[in-house]
Motif scaffolding. Structure first.
Motif, PDB file in Angstrom:
ATOM      1  N   MET A   1       0.847  -1.178   0.000  1.00  0.00           N
ATOM      2  CA  MET A   1       0.000   0.000   0.000  1.00  0.00           C
ATOM      3  C   MET A   1       0.891   1.239   0.000  1.00  0.00           C
ATOM      4  SD  MET A   1      -3.171   0.991   2.480  1.00  0.00           S
ATOM      5  CE  MET A   1      -4.174  -0.189   1.625  1.00  0.00           C
ATOM      6  N   GLN A   2       0.487   2.226  -0.771  1.00  0.00           N
ATOM      7  CA  GLN A   2       1.198   3.503  -0.845  1.00  0.00           C
ATOM      8  C   GLN A   2       0.330   4.579  -0.190  1.00  0.00           C
ATOM      9  OE1 GLN A   2       1.825   3.975  -5.118  1.00  0.00           O
ATOM     10  NE2 GLN A   2       3.806   4.859  -4.599  1.00  0.00           N
ATOM     11  N   ILE A   3       0.965   5.480   0.532  1.00  0.00           N
ATOM     12  CA  ILE A   3       0.258   6.628   1.110  1.00  0.00           C
ATOM     13  C   ILE A   3       0.788   7.872   0.423  1.00  0.00           C
ATOM     14  CG2 ILE A   3      -0.215   7.955   3.217  1.00  0.00           C
ATOM     15  CD1 ILE A   3      -1.289   5.153   3.453  1.00  0.00           C
ATOM     16  N   ARG A   4      -0.114   8.713  -0.041  1.00  0.00           N
ATOM     17  CA  ARG A   4       0.294   9.965  -0.674  1.00  0.00           C
ATOM     18  C   ARG A   4      -0.514  11.119  -0.114  1.00  0.00           C
ATOM     19  NH1 ARG A   4      -2.237  12.718  -4.634  1.00  0.00           N
ATOM     20  NH2 ARG A   4      -4.244  11.905  -5.261  1.00  0.00           N
ATOM     21  N   THR A   5       0.053  12.298  -0.198  1.00  0.00           N
ATOM     22  CA  THR A   5      -0.602  13.521   0.264  1.00  0.00           C
ATOM     23  C   THR A   5      -1.544  14.030  -0.829  1.00  0.00           C
ATOM     24  OG1 THR A   5       1.307  14.078   1.622  1.00  0.00           O
ATOM     25  CG2 THR A   5      -0.184  15.883   1.054  1.00  0.00           C
ATOM     26  N   LEU A   6      -2.744  14.423  -0.431  1.00  0.00           N
ATOM     27  CA  LEU A   6      -3.702  15.010  -1.366  1.00  0.00           C
ATOM     28  C   LEU A   6      -3.406  16.498  -1.538  1.00  0.00           C
ATOM     29  CD1 LEU A   6      -7.065  13.461  -0.075  1.00  0.00           C
ATOM     30  CD2 LEU A   6      -5.674  12.683  -2.004  1.00  0.00           C
ATOM     31  N   SER A   7      -3.625  17.000  -2.739  1.00  0.00           N
ATOM     32  CA  SER A   7      -3.482  18.434  -2.996  1.00  0.00           C
ATOM     33  C   SER A   7      -4.656  19.176  -2.355  1.00  0.00           C
ATOM     34  CB  SER A   7      -3.471  18.700  -4.502  1.00  0.00           C
ATOM     35  OG  SER A   7      -4.763  18.441  -5.047  1.00  0.00           O
ATOM     36  N   ALA A   8      -4.539  20.481  -2.261  1.00  0.00           N
ATOM     37  CA  ALA A   8      -5.632  21.299  -1.707  1.00  0.00           C
ATOM     38  C   ALA A   8      -6.894  21.116  -2.544  1.00  0.00           C
ATOM     39  CB  ALA A   8      -5.222  22.762  -1.651  1.00  0.00           C
ATOM     40  N   LEU A   9      -6.754  21.040  -3.862  1.00  0.00           N
ATOM     41  CA  LEU A   9      -7.911  20.840  -4.739  1.00  0.00           C
ATOM     42  C   LEU A   9      -8.554  19.479  -4.496  1.00  0.00           C
ATOM     43  CD1 LEU A   9      -9.755  21.763  -7.008  1.00  0.00           C
ATOM     44  CD2 LEU A   9      -8.065  20.887  -8.645  1.00  0.00           C
ATOM     45  N   GLU A  10      -7.757  18.432  -4.325  1.00  0.00           N
ATOM     46  CA  GLU A  10      -8.295  17.103  -4.036  1.00  0.00           C
ATOM     47  C   GLU A  10      -9.023  17.081  -2.689  1.00  0.00           C
ATOM     48  OE1 GLU A  10      -5.393  13.869  -6.122  1.00  0.00           O
ATOM     49  OE2 GLU A  10      -4.452  15.224  -4.654  1.00  0.00           O
ATOM     50  N   CYS A  11      -8.480  17.785  -1.706  1.00  0.00           N
ATOM     51  CA  CYS A  11      -9.145  17.886  -0.395  1.00  0.00           C
ATOM     52  C   CYS A  11     -10.497  18.576  -0.537  1.00  0.00           C
ATOM     53  CB  CYS A  11      -8.268  18.643   0.596  1.00  0.00           C
ATOM     54  SG  CYS A  11      -6.774  17.780   1.104  1.00  0.00           S
ATOM     55  N   THR A  12     -10.526  19.659  -1.283  1.00  0.00           N
ATOM     56  CA  THR A  12     -11.766  20.405  -1.501  1.00  0.00           C
ATOM     57  C   THR A  12     -12.800  19.540  -2.210  1.00  0.00           C
ATOM     58  OG1 THR A  12     -10.606  22.509  -1.544  1.00  0.00           O
ATOM     59  CG2 THR A  12     -12.752  22.452  -2.618  1.00  0.00           C
ATOM     60  N   LYS A  13     -12.371  18.784  -3.217  1.00  0.00           N
ATOM     61  CA  LYS A  13     -13.301  17.906  -3.932  1.00  0.00           C
ATOM     62  C   LYS A  13     -13.889  16.847  -2.999  1.00  0.00           C
ATOM     63  CE  LYS A  13     -11.515  18.349  -8.618  1.00  0.00           C
ATOM     64  NZ  LYS A  13     -10.842  17.671  -9.752  1.00  0.00           N
ATOM     65  N   LEU A  14     -13.081  16.288  -2.119  1.00  0.00           N
ATOM     66  CA  LEU A  14     -13.574  15.279  -1.179  1.00  0.00           C
ATOM     67  C   LEU A  14     -14.578  15.901  -0.206  1.00  0.00           C
ATOM     68  CD1 LEU A  14     -11.853  12.277   0.212  1.00  0.00           C
ATOM     69  CD2 LEU A  14     -12.920  13.770   1.870  1.00  0.00           C
ATOM     70  N   LEU A  15     -14.279  17.099   0.301  1.00  0.00           N
ATOM     71  CA  LEU A  15     -15.212  17.777   1.204  1.00  0.00           C
ATOM     72  C   LEU A  15     -16.541  18.072   0.507  1.00  0.00           C
ATOM     73  CD1 LEU A  15     -12.842  20.321   2.986  1.00  0.00           C
ATOM     74  CD2 LEU A  15     -13.906  18.287   4.004  1.00  0.00           C
ATOM     75  N   THR A  16     -16.483  18.491  -0.751  1.00  0.00           N
ATOM     76  CA  THR A  16     -17.687  18.837  -1.499  1.00  0.00           C
ATOM     77  C   THR A  16     -18.514  17.604  -1.837  1.00  0.00           C
ATOM     78  OG1 THR A  16     -16.571  20.772  -2.422  1.00  0.00           O
ATOM     79  CG2 THR A  16     -18.527  20.006  -3.588  1.00  0.00           C
ATOM     80  N   ALA A  17     -17.848  16.490  -2.119  1.00  0.00           N
ATOM     81  CA  ALA A  17     -18.541  15.267  -2.527  1.00  0.00           C
ATOM     82  C   ALA A  17     -19.212  14.536  -1.371  1.00  0.00           C
ATOM     83  CB  ALA A  17     -17.556  14.330  -3.225  1.00  0.00           C
ATOM     84  N   ASN A  18     -18.849  14.835  -0.154  1.00  0.00           N
ATOM     85  CA  ASN A  18     -19.380  14.115   1.002  1.00  0.00           C
ATOM     86  C   ASN A  18     -20.310  14.991   1.821  1.00  0.00           C
ATOM     87  OD1 ASN A  18     -18.055  11.302   1.253  1.00  0.00           O
ATOM     88  ND2 ASN A  18     -16.456  12.672   0.497  1.00  0.00           N
ATOM     89  N   ARG A  19     -21.055  14.339   2.731  1.00  0.00           N
ATOM     90  CA  ARG A  19     -22.032  15.050   3.544  1.00  0.00           C
ATOM     91  C   ARG A  19     -21.895  14.763   5.031  1.00  0.00           C
ATOM     92  NH1 ARG A  19     -24.918  18.172   3.509  1.00  0.00           N
ATOM     93  NH2 ARG A  19     -26.975  17.341   3.758  1.00  0.00           N
ATOM     94  N   ILE A  20     -21.149  13.709   5.391  1.00  0.00           N
ATOM     95  CA  ILE A  20     -21.006  13.357   6.802  1.00  0.00           C
ATOM     96  C   ILE A  20     -19.540  13.440   7.192  1.00  0.00           C
ATOM     97  CG2 ILE A  20     -21.285  11.561   8.555  1.00  0.00           C
ATOM     98  CD1 ILE A  20     -23.591  10.460   6.922  1.00  0.00           C
ATOM     99  N   GLY A  21     -19.282  14.121   8.288  1.00  0.00           N
ATOM    100  CA  GLY A  21     -17.932  14.217   8.824  1.00  0.00           C
ATOM    101  C   GLY A  21     -17.955  13.959  10.317  1.00  0.00           C
ATOM    102  N   ARG A  22     -16.783  13.957  10.897  1.00  0.00           N
ATOM    103  CA  ARG A  22     -16.649  13.827  12.347  1.00  0.00           C
ATOM    104  C   ARG A  22     -16.123  15.150  12.878  1.00  0.00           C
ATOM    105  NH1 ARG A  22     -15.660  10.166   9.339  1.00  0.00           N
ATOM    106  NH2 ARG A  22     -16.478   8.075   9.475  1.00  0.00           N
ATOM    107  N   LEU A  23     -16.897  15.771  13.726  1.00  0.00           N
ATOM    108  CA  LEU A  23     -16.588  17.085  14.276  1.00  0.00           C
ATOM    109  C   LEU A  23     -15.954  16.908  15.646  1.00  0.00           C
ATOM    110  CD1 LEU A  23     -16.909  20.218  14.267  1.00  0.00           C
ATOM    111  CD2 LEU A  23     -19.173  19.833  15.262  1.00  0.00           C
ATOM    112  N   ALA A  24     -14.764  17.465  15.825  1.00  0.00           N
ATOM    113  CA  ALA A  24     -14.066  17.394  17.115  1.00  0.00           C
ATOM    114  C   ALA A  24     -14.002  18.781  17.725  1.00  0.00           C
ATOM    115  CB  ALA A  24     -12.658  16.840  16.928  1.00  0.00           C
ATOM    116  N   CYS A  25     -14.419  18.857  18.990  1.00  0.00           N
ATOM    117  CA  CYS A  25     -14.320  20.094  19.753  1.00  0.00           C
ATOM    118  C   CYS A  25     -13.785  19.727  21.134  1.00  0.00           C
ATOM    119  CB  CYS A  25     -15.667  20.809  19.828  1.00  0.00           C
ATOM    120  SG  CYS A  25     -17.044  19.817  20.409  1.00  0.00           S
TER     121      CYS A  25
END
Length: 149
Positions: A1-25
Motif C-alpha cells: 500500500m502507498q500513502i500519498r498527500t492530497l493536494s488542496a484541490l483534491e481535499c476540496t473535492k472530497l469535502l464537497t462530494a461528502n455530507r457526513i464528517g466527524r466534528l471534534a471540539c
C-alpha cells in the motif's frame, strides 16, 4: 500500500462530494467527537443542529477539527482533516444574509434538516427547542490517500 498527500484541490473535492464528517471540539482539555451532516461552500462547512453538547462546547472554544473520509476499492481510502473555527449564524437582525446563504447551501441536499432537527430521546418539548445554523471556517486542510499497490 502507498500513502500519498492530497493536494488542496483534491481535499476540496472530497469535502464537497461528502455530507457526513466527524466534528471534534474540546472544553477544559476534554475532547469530544461527534458525526455531523454538513455542506461545503466558499471555504466553509455549513451545518444545522439543535442545542446540545457540541454547540455549548463550540461556543466556549470555537477552535475545531473535522475529519471526512471515503473508502476506495480494496483497502484504499482518502481522508481529509480540517482545522477551523466555529462561527454561529444567529437568528437575529444583521445575520439574515448569512442564514439565507447557509439555508441555500444546505437545502441543495435532500433531507438536510433531519439530522440536525432530531435528538435522541424525542420528547414533547422538541418543538420548543431552538435550532442553530453554524459554519466552520476552514483555516487549514490536509489530506492523505492510501492506494493499493
Amino acid at each position: 500500500m502507498q500513502i500519498r498527500t492530497l493536494s488542496a484541490l483534491e481535499c476540496t473535492k472530497l469535502l464537497t462530494a461528502n455530507r457526513i464528517g466527524r466534528l471534534a471540539c474540546a472544553e477544559d482539555g476534554q475532547p469530544y467527537v461527534v458525526p455531523f451532516y454538513y455542506a461545503h461552500a466558499d471555504n466553509h462547512l455549513y451545518a444545522f443542529s439543535m442545542l446540545g453538547k457540541k454547540i455549548e462546547w463550540m461556543r466556549a472554544n470555537p477552535l475545531v477539527s473535522v475529519q471526512v473520509d471515503e473508502r476506495n476499492m480494496g483497502r484504499g481510502w482518502k481522508s481529509v482533516v480540517v482545522s477551523g473555527r466555529y462561527e454561529e449564524l444567529p437568528d437575529r437582525i444583521g445575520h439574515k444574509i448569512e442564514i439565507d446563504h447557509a439555508w441555500s447551501v444546505l437545502s441543495k441536499h435532500a433531507d438536510w434538516w433531519e439530522p440536525g432537527a432530531l435528538k435522541p430521546g424525542t420528547s414533547s418539548n422538541m418543538g420548543r427547542l431552538p435550532h442553530v445554523f453554524f459554519r466552520i471556517f476552514i483555516a487549514e486542510v490536509t489530506g492523505r490517500e492510501a492506494i493499493n499497490s
